[in-house]
Scaffold this motif. Structure first.
Motif, PDB file in Angstrom:
ATOM      1  N   SER A 298       0.834  -1.210   0.000  1.00  0.00           N
ATOM      2  CA  SER A 298       0.000   0.000   0.000  1.00  0.00           C
ATOM      3  C   SER A 298       0.861   1.250   0.000  1.00  0.00           C
ATOM      4  O   SER A 298       0.548   2.238  -0.680  1.00  0.00           O
ATOM      5  N   SER A 299       1.978   1.207   0.738  1.00  0.00           N
ATOM      6  CA  SER A 299       2.863   2.372   0.795  1.00  0.00           C
ATOM      7  C   SER A 299       3.554   2.613  -0.539  1.00  0.00           C
ATOM      8  O   SER A 299       3.745   3.764  -0.949  1.00  0.00           O
ATOM      9  N   ASP A 300       3.918   1.525  -1.243  1.00  0.00           N
ATOM     10  CA  ASP A 300       4.548   1.673  -2.559  1.00  0.00           C
ATOM     11  C   ASP A 300       3.559   2.256  -3.568  1.00  0.00           C
ATOM     12  O   ASP A 300       3.915   3.107  -4.393  1.00  0.00           O
ATOM     13  N   LYS A 301       2.333   1.800  -3.520  1.00  0.00           N
ATOM     14  CA  LYS A 301       1.303   2.328  -4.412  1.00  0.00           C
ATOM     15  C   LYS A 301       1.080   3.812  -4.155  1.00  0.00           C
ATOM     16  O   LYS A 301       0.968   4.613  -5.097  1.00  0.00           O
ATOM     17  N   GLN A 302       1.038   4.176  -2.884  1.00  0.00           N
ATOM     18  CA  GLN A 302       0.837   5.580  -2.537  1.00  0.00           C
ATOM     19  C   GLN A 302       1.999   6.442  -3.009  1.00  0.00           C
ATOM     20  O   GLN A 302       1.793   7.544  -3.532  1.00  0.00           O
ATOM     21  N   ARG A 303       3.233   5.929  -2.860  1.00  0.00           N
ATOM     22  CA  ARG A 303       4.400   6.700  -3.297  1.00  0.00           C
ATOM     23  C   ARG A 303       4.405   6.843  -4.814  1.00  0.00           C
ATOM     24  O   ARG A 303       4.769   7.910  -5.332  1.00  0.00           O
ATOM     25  N   LEU A 304       3.998   5.805  -5.526  1.00  0.00           N
ATOM     26  CA  LEU A 304       3.918   5.895  -6.976  1.00  0.00           C
ATOM     27  C   LEU A 304       2.937   6.981  -7.396  1.00  0.00           C
ATOM     28  O   LEU A 304       3.207   7.761  -8.314  1.00  0.00           O
ATOM     29  N   LYS A 305       1.803   7.038  -6.725  1.00  0.00           N
ATOM     30  CA  LYS A 305       0.805   8.051  -7.051  1.00  0.00           C
ATOM     31  C   LYS A 305       1.354   9.459  -6.800  1.00  0.00           C
ATOM     32  O   LYS A 305       1.093  10.392  -7.565  1.00  0.00           O
ATOM     33  N   GLU A 306       2.130   9.598  -5.746  1.00  0.00           N
ATOM     34  CA  GLU A 306       2.734  10.908  -5.443  1.00  0.00           C
ATOM     35  C   GLU A 306       3.698  11.310  -6.544  1.00  0.00           C
ATOM     36  O   GLU A 306       3.740  12.478  -6.959  1.00  0.00           O
ATOM     37  N   TRP A 307       4.496  10.347  -7.049  1.00  0.00           N
ATOM     38  CA  TRP A 307       5.429  10.651  -8.138  1.00  0.00           C
ATOM     39  C   TRP A 307       4.692  10.963  -9.436  1.00  0.00           C
ATOM     40  O   TRP A 307       5.115  11.825 -10.202  1.00  0.00           O
ATOM     41  N   VAL A 308       3.601  10.252  -9.683  1.00  0.00           N
ATOM     42  CA  VAL A 308       2.804  10.539 -10.872  1.00  0.00           C
ATOM     43  C   VAL A 308       2.300  11.979 -10.822  1.00  0.00           C
ATOM     44  O   VAL A 308       2.448  12.737 -11.791  1.00  0.00           O
ATOM     45  N   ARG A 309       1.709  12.367  -9.707  1.00  0.00           N
ATOM     46  CA  ARG A 309       1.166  13.723  -9.579  1.00  0.00           C
ATOM     47  C   ARG A 309       2.273  14.768  -9.666  1.00  0.00           C
ATOM     48  O   ARG A 309       2.131  15.788 -10.339  1.00  0.00           O
ATOM     49  N   GLU A 310       3.383  14.501  -8.979  1.00  0.00           N
ATOM     50  CA  GLU A 310       4.497  15.454  -8.978  1.00  0.00           C
ATOM     51  C   GLU A 310       5.091  15.611 -10.366  1.00  0.00           C
ATOM     52  O   GLU A 310       5.327  16.736 -10.834  1.00  0.00           O
ATOM     53  N   GLY A 311       5.338  14.484 -11.047  1.00  0.00           N
ATOM     54  CA  GLY A 311       5.935  14.533 -12.377  1.00  0.00           C
ATOM     55  C   GLY A 311       5.036  15.227 -13.382  1.00  0.00           C
ATOM     56  O   GLY A 311       5.503  16.023 -14.204  1.00  0.00           O
ATOM     57  N   HIS A 312       3.744  14.945 -13.323  1.00  0.00           N
ATOM     58  CA  HIS A 312       2.809  15.568 -14.260  1.00  0.00           C
ATOM     59  C   HIS A 312       2.686  17.064 -14.006  1.00  0.00           C
ATOM     60  O   HIS A 312       2.633  17.861 -14.949  1.00  0.00           O
ATOM     61  N   GLU A 313       2.652  17.437 -12.725  1.00  0.00           N
ATOM     62  CA  GLU A 313       2.590  18.867 -12.394  1.00  0.00           C
ATOM     63  C   GLU A 313       3.853  19.576 -12.836  1.00  0.00           C
ATOM     64  O   GLU A 313       3.806  20.688 -13.367  1.00  0.00           O
ATOM     65  N   LEU A 314       4.995  18.914 -12.638  1.00  0.00           N
ATOM     66  CA  LEU A 314       6.278  19.498 -13.013  1.00  0.00           C
ATOM     67  C   LEU A 314       6.352  19.693 -14.525  1.00  0.00           C
ATOM     68  O   LEU A 314       6.765  20.763 -15.009  1.00  0.00           O
ATOM     69  N   TYR A 315       5.947  18.668 -15.277  1.00  0.00           N
ATOM     70  CA  TYR A 315       6.002  18.787 -16.729  1.00  0.00           C
ATOM     71  C   TYR A 315       5.051  19.869 -17.233  1.00  0.00           C
ATOM     72  O   TYR A 315       5.401  20.629 -18.145  1.00  0.00           O
ATOM     73  N   GLN A 316       3.863  19.937 -16.661  1.00  0.00           N
ATOM     74  CA  GLN A 316       2.901  20.955 -17.093  1.00  0.00           C
ATOM     75  C   GLN A 316       3.448  22.353 -16.821  1.00  0.00           C
ATOM     76  O   GLN A 316       3.281  23.266 -17.634  1.00  0.00           O
ATOM     77  N   TYR A 317       4.104  22.505 -15.682  1.00  0.00           N
ATOM     78  CA  TYR A 317       4.724  23.789 -15.342  1.00  0.00           C
ATOM     79  C   TYR A 317       5.789  24.155 -16.371  1.00  0.00           C
ATOM     80  O   TYR A 317       5.832  25.287 -16.885  1.00  0.00           O
ATOM     81  N   ILE A 318       6.652  23.194 -16.711  1.00  0.00           N
ATOM     82  CA  ILE A 318       7.711  23.440 -17.701  1.00  0.00           C
ATOM     83  C   ILE A 318       7.111  23.726 -19.069  1.00  0.00           C
ATOM     84  O   ILE A 318       7.549  24.643 -19.772  1.00  0.00           O
ATOM     85  N   GLU A 319       6.117  22.955 -19.449  1.00  0.00           N
ATOM     86  CA  GLU A 319       5.473  23.150 -20.745  1.00  0.00           C
ATOM     87  C   GLU A 319       4.880  24.547 -20.863  1.00  0.00           C
ATOM     88  O   GLU A 319       5.021  25.212 -21.904  1.00  0.00           O
ATOM     89  N   ASN A 320       4.235  25.017 -19.804  1.00  0.00           N
ATOM     90  CA  ASN A 320       3.656  26.360 -19.816  1.00  0.00           C
ATOM     91  C   ASN A 320       4.733  27.436 -19.958  1.00  0.00           C
ATOM     92  O   ASN A 320       4.566  28.409 -20.701  1.00  0.00           O
ATOM     93  N   VAL A 321       5.847  27.238 -19.258  1.00  0.00           N
ATOM     94  CA  VAL A 321       6.951  28.187 -19.332  1.00  0.00           C
ATOM     95  C   VAL A 321       7.494  28.268 -20.759  1.00  0.00           C
ATOM     96  O   VAL A 321       7.708  29.360 -21.311  1.00  0.00           O
ATOM     97  N   LEU A 322       7.685  27.112 -21.390  1.00  0.00           N
ATOM     98  CA  LEU A 322       8.290  27.073 -22.717  1.00  0.00           C
ATOM     99  C   LEU A 322       7.325  27.537 -23.807  1.00  0.00           C
ATOM    100  O   LEU A 322       7.735  28.224 -24.752  1.00  0.00           O
ATOM    101  N   MET A 323       6.074  27.190 -23.704  1.00  0.00           N
ATOM    102  CA  MET A 323       5.113  27.571 -24.732  1.00  0.00           C
ATOM    103  C   MET A 323       4.812  29.075 -24.683  1.00  0.00           C
ATOM    104  O   MET A 323       4.483  29.690 -25.708  1.00  0.00           O
ATOM    105  N   LYS A 324       4.953  29.668 -23.503  1.00  0.00           N
ATOM    106  CA  LYS A 324       4.739  31.108 -23.383  1.00  0.00           C
ATOM    107  C   LYS A 324       5.992  31.905 -23.729  1.00  0.00           C
ATOM    108  O   LYS A 324       5.955  33.126 -23.827  1.00  0.00           O
ATOM    109  N   GLY A 325       7.106  31.188 -23.867  1.00  0.00           N
ATOM    110  CA  GLY A 325       8.356  31.852 -24.232  1.00  0.00           C
ATOM    111  C   GLY A 325       8.984  32.603 -23.075  1.00  0.00           C
ATOM    112  O   GLY A 325       9.788  33.513 -23.276  1.00  0.00           O
TER     113      GLY A 325
END
Length: 325
Positions: A298-325
């Motif tokens: 259960s703890s491994d599943k929870q940690r995976l979900k945290e990484w999924v959310r963190e990675g997706h948020e991080l990429y979206q943040y970077i994508e917004n920065v780059l697309m806006k120039g």
């Protein structure tokens, strides 16, 4: 040290399978990368020795480089091949270095590294060229501006010098930077090319597994968890002219203005370590990136979900920065 002496030195230490088996009991990413480096060096030196015995010494200075997870120093227990060769200018040298590229590919395969499905290997002309032809090819990739050619540009961005003339790889990276500076929209096009982030969590908070195919019911660790970090930091490295290839080093070398992104260094380092523990027991490359979530705690599943959310948020943040120039 000569090629023949280096080969003998490496062969005296361990055989490839001995190294791989020792890796299967090791969960520290840095130790595993050291083992991969030794195994790949062993294979490349054997290839050089074989070609030298048939064709003589290399007729020109050259560099052999690796890309993909090897370029980023992020290989798992098993890995496929992504590599290339750049050599001094002369059409007379093509046959020699194509032969060398082919032999390297064969030796790496014999050592357990699967051939790249996309043929990103020094045994193909696209990835084995003279310095001048490499410059022309990069120019052509950018000028054509198709999904395929921009994918080649992104692949080359992870190139890491492995053997030979290190400055030849720097030249290729500088050519990419030349285009990035001269074409303001190129970085946006590369961001668009990187594509969507694979969804990892369902409506009810469950980890989403593969709905069909040979990995049905398994969770895609590479595409869903690892790649948002990898792809985002590659784009930022191009933007900031950072030559480092590993995702972690790219984070470290970002300017202070990217404090939000730099703050994820420890989390990403933990992800690389846990990824290996999730993958223990795999005996081949085909399924190394897919995890049976039913066997996770259960703890491994929870940690995976945290990484999924963190990675997706991080990429979206970077994508917004780059697309806006």
């Amino acid at each position: 040290m000569s090629v023949s002496k280096k080969v003998s030195f490496i062969e005296d230490e361990h055989r490839d399978e001995d190294l791989r088996q020792s890796a299967l009991n090791e969960v520290k990413p840095s130790k595993l990368q050291d083992i991969h480096e030794r195994m790949m060096e062993h294979a490349v030196c054997r290839a050089l020795k074989t070609v030298e015995s048939e064709w003589g010494s290399p007729p020109a200075h050259f560099a052999f480089f690796v890309m993909g997870s090897a370029g980023r120093l992020e290989q798992s227990y098993y890995s496929d091949q992504d590599h290339g060769i750049v050599y001094d200018d002369s059409n007379e040298f093509e046959d020699y270095f194509m032969r060398l590229g082919g032999e390297i590919t064969s030796e790496l395969k014999a050592a357990g590294y699967e051939e790249c499905d996309g043929k990103v290997m020094a045994s193909t002309k696209r990835w084995c060229k003279s310095r001048t032809e490499w410059q022309k090819q990069i120019d052509q990739w950018v000028q054509e501006d198709t999904w395929e050619t921009l994918r080649y540009v992104l692949t080359l961005a992870d190139a890491r010098h492995f053997m030979g003339e290190a400055n030849y790889i720097i030249e290729l990276k500088e050519r990419l930077q030349h285009h990035l500076k001269g074409k303001p929209d190129l970085l946006k096009r590369l961001t668009e090319n990187t594509g969507r982030v694979k969804k990892g969590i369902g409506f009810f908070g469950q980890l989403l597994t593969e709905p069909k195919g040979i990995h049905q019911g398994k969770f895609d660790l590479k595409q869903t968890v690892l790649f948002p970090y990898v792809n985002g930091l590659r784009l930022l490295a191009l933007k900031e002219n950072i030559m480092a290839t590993s995702t972690l080093e790219r984070m470290k070398k970002l300017p202070a203005a990217y404090g939000h992104i730099k703050s994820h260094q420890l989390s990403f380092q933990e992800l690389l370590t846990h990824r290996l523990s999730f993958q223990r027991g795999h005996k081949e490359y085909a399924g190394i990136h897919f995890v049976d979530v039913d066997r996770l705690s259960s703890s491994d599943k929870q940690r995976l979900k945290e990484w999924v959310r963190e990675g997706h948020e991080l990429y979206q943040y970077i994508e917004n920065v780059l697309m806006k120039g």
